[in-house]
Design a protein around this motif. Structure first.
Motif, short mmCIF file in Angstrom:
data_model
loop_
_atom_site.label_atom_id
_atom_site.label_comp_id
_atom_site.label_asym_id
_atom_site.label_seq_id
_atom_site.Cartn_x
_atom_site.Cartn_y
_atom_site.Cartn_z
N THR A 10 19.76 -33.46 31.04
CA THR A 10 18.53 -33.34 31.83
C THR A 10 18.86 -33.18 33.30
O THR A 10 18.03 -33.44 34.15
CB THR A 10 17.62 -34.57 31.62
OG1 THR A 10 18.37 -35.75 31.94
CG2 THR A 10 17.13 -34.64 30.19
N ARG A 11 20.06 -32.79 33.61
CA ARG A 11 20.49 -32.60 35.00
C ARG A 11 20.18 -31.17 35.43
O ARG A 11 21.04 -30.31 35.43
CB ARG A 11 21.96 -32.90 35.16
CG ARG A 11 22.28 -34.33 34.84
CD ARG A 11 23.75 -34.59 34.99
NE ARG A 11 24.04 -35.86 34.35
CZ ARG A 11 25.11 -36.08 33.63
NH1 ARG A 11 26.00 -35.15 33.46
NH2 ARG A 11 25.30 -37.25 33.08
N LEU A 12 18.94 -30.94 35.77
CA LEU A 12 18.51 -29.61 36.18
C LEU A 12 17.97 -29.66 37.59
O LEU A 12 17.40 -30.66 38.02
CB LEU A 12 17.41 -29.10 35.25
CG LEU A 12 17.77 -28.96 33.78
CD1 LEU A 12 16.54 -28.58 32.97
CD2 LEU A 12 18.86 -27.94 33.58
N VAL A 13 18.11 -28.57 38.29
CA VAL A 13 17.55 -28.43 39.63
C VAL A 13 16.70 -27.17 39.62
O VAL A 13 17.13 -26.13 39.15
CB VAL A 13 18.64 -28.31 40.70
CG1 VAL A 13 18.04 -28.00 42.06
CG2 VAL A 13 19.49 -29.56 40.74
N VAL A 14 15.49 -27.30 40.12
CA VAL A 14 14.60 -26.15 40.24
C VAL A 14 14.24 -26.01 41.71
O VAL A 14 13.89 -26.98 42.37
CB VAL A 14 13.31 -26.34 39.41
CG1 VAL A 14 12.35 -25.20 39.63
CG2 VAL A 14 13.66 -26.49 37.94
N ILE A 15 14.37 -24.80 42.22
CA ILE A 15 14.03 -24.54 43.61
C ILE A 15 12.87 -23.55 43.64
O ILE A 15 12.93 -22.50 43.01
CB ILE A 15 15.24 -23.96 44.38
CG1 ILE A 15 16.38 -24.98 44.38
CG2 ILE A 15 14.83 -23.57 45.79
CD1 ILE A 15 17.67 -24.48 44.97
N ALA A 16 11.84 -23.92 44.35
CA ALA A 16 10.68 -23.04 44.54
C ALA A 16 10.52 -22.79 46.03
O ALA A 16 10.68 -23.69 46.84
CB ALA A 16 9.41 -23.68 43.98
N GLU A 17 10.21 -21.57 46.37
CA GLU A 17 10.02 -21.21 47.78
C GLU A 17 8.61 -20.68 47.96
O GLU A 17 8.15 -19.84 47.20
CB GLU A 17 11.04 -20.16 48.21
CG GLU A 17 10.95 -19.82 49.67
CD GLU A 17 12.04 -18.84 50.11
OE1 GLU A 17 12.09 -18.55 51.31
OE2 GLU A 17 12.81 -18.37 49.27
N TYR A 18 7.93 -21.18 48.95
CA TYR A 18 6.58 -20.75 49.28
C TYR A 18 6.61 -20.04 50.62
O TYR A 18 7.44 -20.35 51.48
CB TYR A 18 5.63 -21.96 49.35
CG TYR A 18 5.53 -22.67 48.01
CD1 TYR A 18 4.60 -22.28 47.08
CD2 TYR A 18 6.40 -23.70 47.69
CE1 TYR A 18 4.52 -22.92 45.84
CE2 TYR A 18 6.33 -24.34 46.47
CZ TYR A 18 5.38 -23.95 45.55
OH TYR A 18 5.32 -24.57 44.33
N PRO A 19 5.69 -19.10 50.85
CA PRO A 19 5.67 -18.37 52.11
C PRO A 19 5.50 -19.29 53.33
O PRO A 19 6.02 -19.01 54.40
CB PRO A 19 4.49 -17.43 51.99
CG PRO A 19 4.16 -17.38 50.54
CD PRO A 19 4.66 -18.64 49.93
N SER A 20 4.78 -20.39 53.13
CA SER A 20 4.55 -21.34 54.23
C SER A 20 4.01 -22.65 53.64
O SER A 20 3.60 -22.70 52.47
CB SER A 20 3.52 -20.77 55.21
OG SER A 20 2.26 -20.65 54.57
N SER A 21 4.00 -23.68 54.46
CA SER A 21 3.40 -24.95 54.03
C SER A 21 1.91 -24.77 53.76
O SER A 21 1.36 -25.36 52.82
CB SER A 21 3.60 -26.02 55.10
OG SER A 21 4.96 -26.32 55.26
N ALA A 22 1.25 -23.92 54.56
CA ALA A 22 -0.18 -23.66 54.37
C ALA A 22 -0.44 -23.00 53.02
O ALA A 22 -1.43 -23.32 52.35
CB ALA A 22 -0.71 -22.80 55.50
N ALA A 23 0.45 -22.10 52.61
CA ALA A 23 0.29 -21.43 51.32
C ALA A 23 0.41 -22.42 50.17
O ALA A 23 -0.35 -22.39 49.20
CB ALA A 23 1.31 -20.31 51.17
#
Length: 57
Positions: A10-23
């Motif tokens: 269960t050692r997984l890393v997921v990275i999500a990127e958003y255009p901005s904090s407001a988005a």
């Protein structure tokens, strides 16, 4: 150490990127997102959700 054959890592890393904090904020406030929030929270039970930002970019 050898893991038993039934062990699932269960050692997984997921990275999500958003255009901005407001988005991201707009997304989590949307009615569609709110409708599935209970399932998202259940999926994150016992896990960390950490906000980060890139340095030097």
């Amino acid at each position: 150490m050898a893991w038993p054959s039934w062990h699932v890592s269960t050692r997984l890393v997921v990275i999500a990127e958003y255009p901005s904090s407001a988005a991201m904020l707009a997304m989590v406030k949307s009615p569609d997102y709110q409708a599935i929030e209970v399932h998202r929270m259940a999926g994150l039970a016992g896990q960390l959700n950490i906000r980060t930002k890139m340095m030097g970019g």
